[in-house]
Design an enzyme around this catalytic site. Sequence first.
Site, PDB file in Angstrom:
ATOM      1  N   PRO A  23      25.154 -15.958 -10.764  1.00 29.68           N
ATOM      2  CA  PRO A  23      26.498 -15.639 -10.265  1.00 29.68           C
ATOM      3  C   PRO A  23      26.950 -14.312 -10.871  1.00 29.68           C
ATOM      4  O   PRO A  23      26.920 -14.146 -12.087  1.00 29.68           O
ATOM      5  CB  PRO A  23      27.347 -16.805 -10.793  1.00 29.68           C
ATOM      6  CG  PRO A  23      26.605 -17.312 -11.983  1.00 29.68           C
ATOM      7  CD  PRO A  23      25.153 -17.063 -11.732  1.00 29.68           C
ATOM      8  N   GLN A  79      30.353 -21.214  -8.288  1.00 27.38           N
ATOM      9  CA  GLN A  79      30.778 -21.171  -9.688  1.00 27.38           C
ATOM     10  C   GLN A  79      32.265 -20.870  -9.806  1.00 27.38           C
ATOM     11  O   GLN A  79      32.781 -19.967  -9.147  1.00 27.38           O
ATOM     12  CB  GLN A  79      30.000 -20.110 -10.477  1.00 27.38           C
ATOM     13  CG  GLN A  79      30.313 -20.180 -11.969  1.00 27.38           C
ATOM     14  CD  GLN A  79      29.733 -19.043 -12.777  1.00 27.38           C
ATOM     15  OE1 GLN A  79      30.179 -17.901 -12.654  1.00 27.38           O
ATOM     16  NE2 GLN A  79      28.745 -19.335 -13.609  1.00 27.38           N
ATOM     17  N   CYS A 108      30.880 -16.293 -19.428  1.00 30.50           N
ATOM     18  CA  CYS A 108      31.402 -14.925 -19.291  1.00 30.50           C
ATOM     19  C   CYS A 108      31.950 -14.435 -20.627  1.00 30.50           C
ATOM     20  O   CYS A 108      32.844 -15.056 -21.211  1.00 30.50           O
ATOM     21  CB  CYS A 108      32.499 -14.876 -18.240  1.00 30.50           C
ATOM     22  SG  CYS A 108      33.154 -13.200 -17.982  1.00 30.50           S
ATOM     23  N   LYS A 147      27.009 -23.201 -16.966  1.00 28.58           N
ATOM     24  CA  LYS A 147      26.277 -22.030 -17.461  1.00 28.58           C
ATOM     25  C   LYS A 147      26.914 -21.620 -18.781  1.00 28.58           C
ATOM     26  O   LYS A 147      28.118 -21.370 -18.836  1.00 28.58           O
ATOM     27  CB  LYS A 147      26.348 -20.874 -16.459  1.00 28.58           C
ATOM     28  CG  LYS A 147      25.522 -19.657 -16.867  1.00 28.58           C
ATOM     29  CD  LYS A 147      25.491 -18.622 -15.743  1.00 28.58           C
ATOM     30  CE  LYS A 147      24.546 -17.479 -16.082  1.00 28.58           C
ATOM     31  NZ  LYS A 147      25.049 -16.590 -17.133  1.00 28.58           N
ATOM     32  N   HIS A 175      22.102 -18.936 -21.173  1.00 30.13           N
ATOM     33  CA  HIS A 175      21.906 -17.513 -21.406  1.00 30.13           C
ATOM     34  C   HIS A 175      21.659 -17.349 -22.905  1.00 30.13           C
ATOM     35  O   HIS A 175      22.524 -17.687 -23.711  1.00 30.13           O
ATOM     36  CB  HIS A 175      23.145 -16.729 -20.973  1.00 30.13           C
ATOM     37  CG  HIS A 175      22.966 -15.247 -21.026  1.00 30.13           C
ATOM     38  ND1 HIS A 175      23.642 -14.382 -20.192  1.00 30.13           N
ATOM     39  CD2 HIS A 175      22.180 -14.455 -21.797  1.00 30.13           C
ATOM     40  CE1 HIS A 175      23.290 -13.137 -20.464  1.00 30.13           C
ATOM     41  NE2 HIS A 175      22.402 -13.165 -21.447  1.00 30.13           N
ATOM     42  N   ASN A 208      18.171 -17.843 -18.856  1.00 30.51           N
ATOM     43  CA  ASN A 208      18.746 -16.579 -18.419  1.00 30.51           C
ATOM     44  C   ASN A 208      18.650 -15.578 -19.571  1.00 30.51           C
ATOM     45  O   ASN A 208      19.023 -15.890 -20.695  1.00 30.51           O
ATOM     46  CB  ASN A 208      20.210 -16.795 -18.008  1.00 30.51           C
ATOM     47  CG  ASN A 208      20.874 -15.567 -17.430  1.00 30.51           C
ATOM     48  OD1 ASN A 208      22.073 -15.412 -17.506  1.00 30.51           O
ATOM     49  ND2 ASN A 208      20.112 -14.669 -16.839  1.00 30.51           N
ATOM     50  N   ASN A 210      16.460 -11.480 -20.532  1.00 28.32           N
ATOM     51  CA  ASN A 210      15.163 -10.789 -20.731  1.00 28.32           C
ATOM     52  C   ASN A 210      14.265 -10.828 -19.498  1.00 28.32           C
ATOM     53  O   ASN A 210      13.053 -10.750 -19.626  1.00 28.32           O
ATOM     54  CB  ASN A 210      14.379 -11.388 -21.909  1.00 28.32           C
ATOM     55  CG  ASN A 210      15.133 -11.358 -23.210  1.00 28.32           C
ATOM     56  OD1 ASN A 210      16.130 -10.657 -23.345  1.00 28.32           O
ATOM     57  ND2 ASN A 210      14.669 -12.118 -24.185  1.00 28.32           N
ATOM     58  N   GLU A 233      20.730  -8.647 -13.694  1.00 33.10           N
ATOM     59  CA  GLU A 233      20.450  -7.209 -13.595  1.00 33.10           C
ATOM     60  C   GLU A 233      19.055  -6.940 -13.048  1.00 33.10           C
ATOM     61  O   GLU A 233      18.852  -5.987 -12.306  1.00 33.10           O
ATOM     62  CB  GLU A 233      20.630  -6.541 -14.959  1.00 33.10           C
ATOM     63  CG  GLU A 233      22.085  -6.370 -15.355  1.00 33.10           C
ATOM     64  CD  GLU A 233      22.312  -5.174 -16.258  1.00 33.10           C
ATOM     65  OE1 GLU A 233      21.312  -4.566 -16.702  1.00 33.10           O
ATOM     66  OE2 GLU A 233      23.481  -4.842 -16.515  1.00 33.10           O
TER      67      GLU A 233
END
Length: 473
Positions: A23, A79, A108, A147, A175, A208, A210, A233
């Site tokens: 997301p 989300q 976030c 997440k 993450h 999430n 690398n 990314e």
Amino acid sequence: MPKLCGEAFWRETLRGAHFVVAPMVDQSELAWRLLSRRHGAQLCYTPMLHAQVFLRDANYRRENLYGEACAEDRPLIVQFCANDPEVFVQAALLAQDYCDAIDLNLGCPQMIAKRGHYGAFLQEEWDLLQRMILLANEKLSVPITCKIRVFPDIDRTVQYAQMLERAGCQLLTVHGRTKEQKGPLAGVASWEHIQAVRKAVNIPVFANGNIQCLSDVEECIRKTGVHGVMTAEGNLHNPALFEGRNPLVWEMAEEYLEIVQKYPCPLSYVRAHLFKLWHHTLQVYQQLREELAKVKTLEGIVDVNRELKLRCQEEIANQKEGEKPKEGLPFFHWICQPYIRPGPRERCKENGAEKGVRGKRTLEEEEDGNSELLSKNKQKKKLRNPNKSFDPSLKPKYAKCDQCGNPKGNKCVFNMCRGCCKKRAFKETADCPGHGLLFKTKYEKSLSWQHSPRGAQSPELSQRGEAEVVQEA
């Protein structure tokens, strides 16, 4: 039919998805999701949606979910960011018919999340998170997922994940960075944390961090044992990452722009995507960067892409045999490839900063009105309007709504924002001239009409008048 949980949910509803697109605010819109699915993505998330705005604003619902129904866009997880159990669940109830699961954003790390008190800034409030997930798991017809970001301590991270599982989370995305690891300070994500969580819980886990190419995906699954790998990314710079391909940048842009013509989105989204796709090429052709920034139409962006294609093809035609990519890139700049985010020291060197000078402004520095410390966008605004000030002390102070904290109406009789005022005025059959709400006046008019000789002769009109008052809510 009872909703599926845990492994069964991942295997049947999500079709055993291994390759996941994250997301991303204003970047994982329908057009980009469809492009990613064409090139190997098996599961996509919507951009992060604000639960409170989604609940109160029909236009926001239509623009971000209702108007985007597409059979190809499944499985899909919506989300939300939220910090109130009731608001979160009510928003999720409005979204559940358009997706396969609802995800609570606990990852976030940005300043806006800190100000709004959501995302990774809820990770210490376990009682609140338990209440949110328990209620969602009870009320929703689709599974609830989360997440998260990790704590510095692995044991604390494992306890966090186990708490979310006990509350009813059916799938966990981890993450492998802390909330402090962002921007130039992002550093390397910890797969050790992710591996520990995977071993400690009985629900599916996505990793999430690398992920820049397909070999990273395969290595992450092998080292951590997760069910799937999510990328943000890496996907933005190469939508064909999950295929293990590195296509030409203009080919991906052409395909994306064709999808946008069928499924429109704001031009700012399109421009942002192309800045990512063309990142390395725009370092070479600075003029095209300026043109992309100024263009005002989708047709104009198509023209910029055509010009970029011509310049790259000319460069390829004039390429000498044995020539290697410049700037240490693994491929030539016209090929989709990862962007390695520079650390603080490298960024200082890029900007020509001297040793000891920070490469990134703090929020206070950016807002103090000093043009040397302003962001590029604010510097541009300063050029257009030299008298403009960014001093926060000069900004108007807005009184807050007694109910939700949003700016209240200056003339509201209840000291509330319009949304809260409308609910209260309707509930109490009251007027608020400041917001133009006249429930009491209209109700009294309907009663007077009903008891008048003309109203008594026409009961149907009387009933219709009362119905209009109700519809006003």
